[in-house]
Design a protein around this motif. Structure first.
Motif, PDB file in Angstrom:
ATOM      1  N   PHE A 130       0.957  -1.106   0.095  1.00  0.00           N
ATOM      2  CA  PHE A 130      -0.073  -0.071  -0.093  1.00  0.00           C
ATOM      3  C   PHE A 130       0.892   1.220   0.069  1.00  0.00           C
ATOM      4  O   PHE A 130       1.863   1.409   0.970  1.00  0.00           O
ATOM      5  N   TYR A 131       0.725   1.933  -1.093  1.00  0.00           N
ATOM      6  CA  TYR A 131       1.546   3.221  -1.249  1.00  0.00           C
ATOM      7  C   TYR A 131       1.007   4.428  -0.772  1.00  0.00           C
ATOM      8  O   TYR A 131       0.014   4.717  -1.333  1.00  0.00           O
ATOM      9  N   LEU A 132       1.623   5.213   0.022  1.00  0.00           N
ATOM     10  CA  LEU A 132       0.858   6.496   0.540  1.00  0.00           C
ATOM     11  C   LEU A 132       1.940   7.681   0.166  1.00  0.00           C
ATOM     12  O   LEU A 132       3.144   7.479   0.431  1.00  0.00           O
ATOM     13  N   CYS A 133       1.481   8.620  -0.247  1.00  0.00           N
ATOM     14  CA  CYS A 133       1.855   9.721  -0.489  1.00  0.00           C
ATOM     15  C   CYS A 133       1.332  10.912   0.698  1.00  0.00           C
ATOM     16  O   CYS A 133       0.389  10.631   1.147  1.00  0.00           O
ATOM     17  N   ALA A 134       2.310  11.708   1.231  1.00  0.00           N
ATOM     18  CA  ALA A 134       2.218  12.395   2.290  1.00  0.00           C
ATOM     19  C   ALA A 134       2.791  13.950   2.006  1.00  0.00           C
ATOM     20  O   ALA A 134       3.822  14.054   0.853  1.00  0.00           O
ATOM     21  N   TRP A 135       2.157  14.958   2.441  1.00  0.00           N
ATOM     22  CA  TRP A 135       2.848  16.275   2.375  1.00  0.00           C
ATOM     23  C   TRP A 135       2.797  16.960   3.609  1.00  0.00           C
ATOM     24  O   TRP A 135       2.403  16.587   4.878  1.00  0.00           O
ATOM     25  N   SER A 136       3.814  17.936   3.765  1.00  0.00           N
ATOM     26  CA  SER A 136       3.844  18.680   5.103  1.00  0.00           C
ATOM     27  C   SER A 136       4.561  20.128   4.463  1.00  0.00           C
ATOM     28  O   SER A 136       4.804  20.410   3.574  1.00  0.00           O
ATOM     29  N   VAL A 137       4.371  21.058   5.481  1.00  0.00           N
ATOM     30  CA  VAL A 137       4.782  22.339   5.140  1.00  0.00           C
ATOM     31  C   VAL A 137       5.809  22.860   6.378  1.00  0.00           C
ATOM     32  O   VAL A 137       5.285  22.780   7.530  1.00  0.00           O
ATOM     33  N   GLY A 138       7.043  22.950   6.114  1.00  0.00           N
ATOM     34  CA  GLY A 138       7.955  23.094   7.269  1.00  0.00           C
ATOM     35  C   GLY A 138       9.396  23.079   6.586  1.00  0.00           C
ATOM     36  O   GLY A 138       9.791  22.704   5.750  1.00  0.00           O
ATOM     37  N   LEU A 139      10.178  23.530   7.631  1.00  0.00           N
ATOM     38  CA  LEU A 139      11.631  23.641   7.452  1.00  0.00           C
ATOM     39  C   LEU A 139      12.416  22.612   8.034  1.00  0.00           C
ATOM     40  O   LEU A 139      11.834  22.104   9.055  1.00  0.00           O
ATOM     41  N   ALA A 140      13.420  22.148   7.665  1.00  0.00           N
ATOM     42  CA  ALA A 140      14.242  21.298   8.585  1.00  0.00           C
ATOM     43  C   ALA A 140      14.521  21.753  10.037  1.00  0.00           C
ATOM     44  O   ALA A 140      14.954  22.981  10.305  1.00  0.00           O
ATOM     45  N   GLY A 141      14.336  20.972  10.845  1.00  0.00           N
ATOM     46  CA  GLY A 141      14.294  21.603  12.476  1.00  0.00           C
ATOM     47  C   GLY A 141      12.861  21.746  12.913  1.00  0.00           C
ATOM     48  O   GLY A 141      12.500  21.778  14.145  1.00  0.00           O
ATOM     49  N   ALA A 142      11.950  21.955  12.147  1.00  0.00           N
ATOM     50  CA  ALA A 142      10.408  22.281  12.479  1.00  0.00           C
ATOM     51  C   ALA A 142       9.793  21.100  12.939  1.00  0.00           C
ATOM     52  O   ALA A 142      10.431  19.811  12.593  1.00  0.00           O
ATOM     53  N   ARG A 143       8.962  20.920  13.617  1.00  0.00           N
ATOM     54  CA  ARG A 143       8.228  19.750  13.952  1.00  0.00           C
ATOM     55  C   ARG A 143       7.293  19.605  12.910  1.00  0.00           C
ATOM     56  O   ARG A 143       6.155  20.199  12.692  1.00  0.00           O
ATOM     57  N   GLU A 144       7.558  18.229  12.425  1.00  0.00           N
ATOM     58  CA  GLU A 144       6.798  17.949  11.186  1.00  0.00           C
ATOM     59  C   GLU A 144       5.226  17.154  11.509  1.00  0.00           C
ATOM     60  O   GLU A 144       5.507  16.232  12.032  1.00  0.00           O
ATOM     61  N   THR A 145       4.295  17.779  10.996  1.00  0.00           N
ATOM     62  CA  THR A 145       3.181  16.919  10.886  1.00  0.00           C
ATOM     63  C   THR A 145       2.831  16.554   9.468  1.00  0.00           C
ATOM     64  O   THR A 145       2.749  17.461   8.611  1.00  0.00           O
ATOM     65  N   GLN A 146       2.755  15.417   9.221  1.00  0.00           N
ATOM     66  CA  GLN A 146       2.475  14.988   7.664  1.00  0.00           C
ATOM     67  C   GLN A 146       1.259  14.567   7.637  1.00  0.00           C
ATOM     68  O   GLN A 146       0.532  13.868   8.540  1.00  0.00           O
ATOM     69  N   TYR A 147       0.653  14.835   6.260  1.00  0.00           N
ATOM     70  CA  TYR A 147      -0.978  14.704   6.277  1.00  0.00           C
ATOM     71  C   TYR A 147      -0.839  13.562   4.945  1.00  0.00           C
ATOM     72  O   TYR A 147      -0.039  14.010   3.710  1.00  0.00           O
ATOM     73  N   PHE A 148      -1.716  12.479   4.967  1.00  0.00           N
ATOM     74  CA  PHE A 148      -1.473  11.634   3.958  1.00  0.00           C
ATOM     75  C   PHE A 148      -2.731  11.445   3.088  1.00  0.00           C
ATOM     76  O   PHE A 148      -3.836  11.841   3.138  1.00  0.00           O
ATOM     77  N   GLY A 149      -2.097  11.169   1.831  1.00  0.00           N
ATOM     78  CA  GLY A 149      -3.350  10.849   0.698  1.00  0.00           C
ATOM     79  C   GLY A 149      -3.987   9.534   1.091  1.00  0.00           C
ATOM     80  O   GLY A 149      -3.716   8.896   1.977  1.00  0.00           O
TER      81      GLY A 149
END
Lengths: 115, 113
Positions: free
Chosen positions: A88-107
């Motif tokens: 099962f292949y999932l794509c995700a996105w986030s908005v942030g810079l390296a060092g920021a706390r990443e919340t990723q949102y999945f397709g």
């Protein structure tokens, strides 16, 4: 609001055939993009991530490659599929810079079965 | 080596009771933790997160607790509802220079009506 699309939803391919899975994000600019795979009975494994066009990092050696032809488009490809590529292949996105706390949102994901 | 572990593959809870999902981690560099909920054949949905500067974060029926000294976090769902039945993934991020989320293998929660 942001939305993420993946297609196809389901794919059955013979061993040795090529693969192209597409992911697009709407409603945001310059997102970080990710490809994950979930194999049967296992957790999510990060395959690739991209922090910008033509900036792609691979997390695991494999039979797959990724490309980002446009800011909000991420493509997962293979020249010759293996049985072990099923999952099962999932794509995700986030908005942030390296060092920021990443919340990723999945397709919604693509279920790939290689026979 | 698994850096994020969810040792219970499954959990059954009666409707209306509390569900407690547990997660342990080994990497002391992790400083941001997330919980995702996943239904079959769908992508994971972000539920709640917590930064290492806190020990508790609450959002409606969902509360996440972090015990840094024990490298342990838990997700509490109160009251549990049948619609909460899903696989729950714990994930962690090390922040500095890292875009990667490290996921546990998930816990399947079944809420019995």
């Amino acid at each position: 609001s942001q939305t993420i699309h993946q297609w196809p939803a389901t794919l059955v391919q013979p061993v040795g055939s090529p693969l192209s899975l597409e992911c697009t994000v709407e409603g945001t600019s310059n997102p970080n993009l990710y490809w994950y795979r979930q194999a049967a009975g296992r957790g999510l494994q990060l395959l690739f991530y991209s922090i910008g066009i033509d900036q792609i990092s691979s997390e695991v050696p494999q039979n797959l490659s990724a490309s980002r032809p446009q800011d909000r488009q991420f493509i997962l490809s293979s020249k010759k599929l293996l049985l072990s590529d099923s999952g099962f292949y999932l794509c995700a996105w986030s908005v942030g810079l390296a060092g920021a706390r990443e919340t990723q949102y999945f397709g919604p994901g693509t279920r790939l079965l290689v026979l | 080596d698994q850096q994020v572990k969810q040792n219970s593959p499954s959990l059954s809870v009666q409707e209306g009771r509390i569900s407690i999902l547990n997660c342990d981690y080994t990497n002391s560099m992790f400083d941001y933790f997330l919980w995702y909920k996943k239904y079959p054949a769908e992508g994971p949905t972000f539920l709640i997160s917590i930064s290492s500067i806190k020990d508790k974060n609450e959002d409606g029926r969902f509360t996440v607790f972090l015990n840094k000294s024990a490298k342990h976090l838990s997700l509490h769902i109160v009251p549990s509802q049948p619609g909460d039945s899903a696989v729950y993934f714990c994930a962690a991020n090390s922040g500095a220079g890292s875009y990667q989320l490290t996921f546990g293998k998930g816990t399947k929660l079944s809420v019995i009506p």
